[in-house]
Design an enzyme around this catalytic site. Structure first.
Site, PDB file in Angstrom:
ATOM      1  CE1 TYR A  10      16.379   3.932  10.128  1.00  0.00           C
ATOM      2  CE2 TYR A  10      14.858   2.336   9.167  1.00  0.00           C
ATOM      3  CZ  TYR A  10      15.396   2.961  10.282  1.00  0.00           C
ATOM      4  OH  TYR A  10      14.961   2.619  11.529  1.00  0.00           O
ATOM      5  CB  CYS A  27      14.295   2.758   3.508  1.00  0.00           C
ATOM      6  SG  CYS A  27      12.511   2.475   3.500  1.00  0.00           S
ATOM      7  CG  PHE A  67       8.571   1.549   1.576  1.00  0.00           C
ATOM      8  CD1 PHE A  67       7.469   1.372   0.757  1.00  0.00           C
ATOM      9  CD2 PHE A  67       9.173   0.428   2.131  1.00  0.00           C
ATOM     10  CE1 PHE A  67       6.968   0.098   0.503  1.00  0.00           C
ATOM     11  CE2 PHE A  67       8.681  -0.837   1.879  1.00  0.00           C
ATOM     12  CZ  PHE A  67       7.573  -1.009   1.065  1.00  0.00           C
ATOM     13  CB  CYS A  68      13.114   6.492   2.735  1.00  0.00           C
ATOM     14  SG  CYS A  68      12.688   5.867   4.383  1.00  0.00           S
TER      15      CYS A  68
END
Length: 378
Positions: A113, A116, A118-119
């Site tokens: 995503y 996001c 973390f992405c």
């Protein structure tokens, strides 16, 4: 995280869900036995435009003088060509020496995503190291793009179409190990990050990965990668801090007020993969829902009534840890902690919370250096 969690639950008849199924992170810390430090990895390093010259000679005539002249011209042309060729090769070699690790033989596909944190961490790492990768944007409601995976969170990185790496910190540590060392494949490196399943306090199944903040290199490579005393310890400490604390400050700040929540979801819908109906529903109902949820998150993480103060303090703590005499936590070049913190903060770009952070903290100079460090391959 800040976007898709709400969108997915809203897509299922708008139920408010505090337990965000994407990009969320457990706080369990894994012990790091010394034996794991002997896991090794394998790495590969990664022209210029050619040219064609045509030598126009006069028609052949009798006499050795002209033939000898032509021979000199031909020899000189070949010599010039070789000189230019060697110069270009030397120049390219110098560029590769001065740059971060440029490329590998790996084919990388990142399921993500965009909003996001973390992405975003994973993208920051891939961009800085010049690793080419393909992005598959996952629909946060249906998640059809990762229906083949039993692991239902993002990011997921597929390597060469056969090896799946889950969890942002595992992805980064495993790839860094691969870049630094030359002894193991990605599959072999992943054995150093065992998957561990357990139940949290509410009885829900959670998945964690052992040793995920460790780059698995031998002593020689470790001395080269971490030349300063305690630099490895500090990198691990601040990578964990980014996951366990900093990331939890994002949602309460970008959804702080109804106006900010609507602006955030406008950005999320614009950048994410939503259908027309899903986008409309997510933007308006999602903004309202996440504004309410952000209040609960504030209480859950014991934040101040003005959550900006927690964000400002966290960011200033980070800048203070870097110190006045270093460009990055890693010194002259970013390390994995720099890339993690940058990746998390970057998801707020374009929002009011980001502008306030830049105006009221000391992070601006470091942040701009990070933008420059990753931009050349973005």
């Amino acid at each position: 995280m800040m976007a898709a969690a709400c969108a997915r639950t809203l897509g299922k008849v708008g139920r408010l869900v505090l337990d965000t199924p994407i990009c969320h992170f457990t706080n369990s810390a894994s012990a790091v036995p010394r034996t794991y430090l002997r896991c090794h990895g394998r790495a590969y390093g990664t022209g210029g435009a050619g040219f064609r010259s045509r030598l126009v000679l006069p028609a052949p005539v009798r006499g050795g003088g002209r033939v000898l002249g032509c021979a000199f011209l031909l020899g000189g042309g070949i010599g010039l060509y070789q000189t230019i060729k060697l110069t270009l090769q030397r120049h390219l070699a110098e560029e590769q020496t001065n740059a971060p690790e440029l490329g590998t033989d790996l084919k990388l596909i990142l399921y993500q995503y965009k909003t996001c944190p973390f992405c975003s961490k994973v993208r920051a790492f891939l961009d800085y190291h010049g690793l080419p990768y393909e992005i598959v944007e996952v629909n946060p409601v249906m998640r059809q793009e990762i229906k083949w995976s039993t692991y239902r969170k993002v990011p997921i990185l597929m390597v060469d179409g056969t090896v799946q790496i889950n969890d942002s910190s595992v992805i980064i540590s495993a790839l860094k190990t691969y870049l630094v060392t030359k002894e193991r494949t990605i599959s072999q490196i992943l054995a150093c990050y065992p998957e561990m399943k357990s139940k949290n306090d509410t009885g829900k199944d959670v998945t964690e990965f052992g040793n995920k903040y460790w780059v698995m290199v031998n002593n020689v490579d470790a001395d080269r990668l971490y030349p300063e005393k305690n630099s490895r310890k500090e990198e691990i400490k601040w990578r964990k801090w980014a996951d366990d604390w900093l990331v939890h400050l994002i949602s309460p700040n970008v959804y702080r007020t109804p106006t900010e929540a609507l602006a955030s979801f406008d950005y999320i819908v614009r950048e994410g993969k939503f259908g027309t109906f899903e986008g409309f529903f997510a933007k308006y109902f999602g903004a309202a829902a996440m504004w309410i949820i952000s209040k609960r998150l504030k209480n859950k993480h014991n934040l101040h009534d003005d959550v900006r103060q927690d964000l400002y303090k966290a960011v200033n703590d980070w800048v203070a840890a870097i110190g006045k005499n270093k460009k990055f936590m890693g010194g002259e070049q970013p390390n994995l902690a720099d890339l993690a913190v940058f990746g998390v903060l970057r998801v707020m770009e374009g929002l009011e919370a980001f502008d306030d952070m830049m105006d009221h903290t000391k992070v601006k100079n470091w942040y701009q250096r990070m933008q420059k460090a990753t931009y050349h391959v973005s």
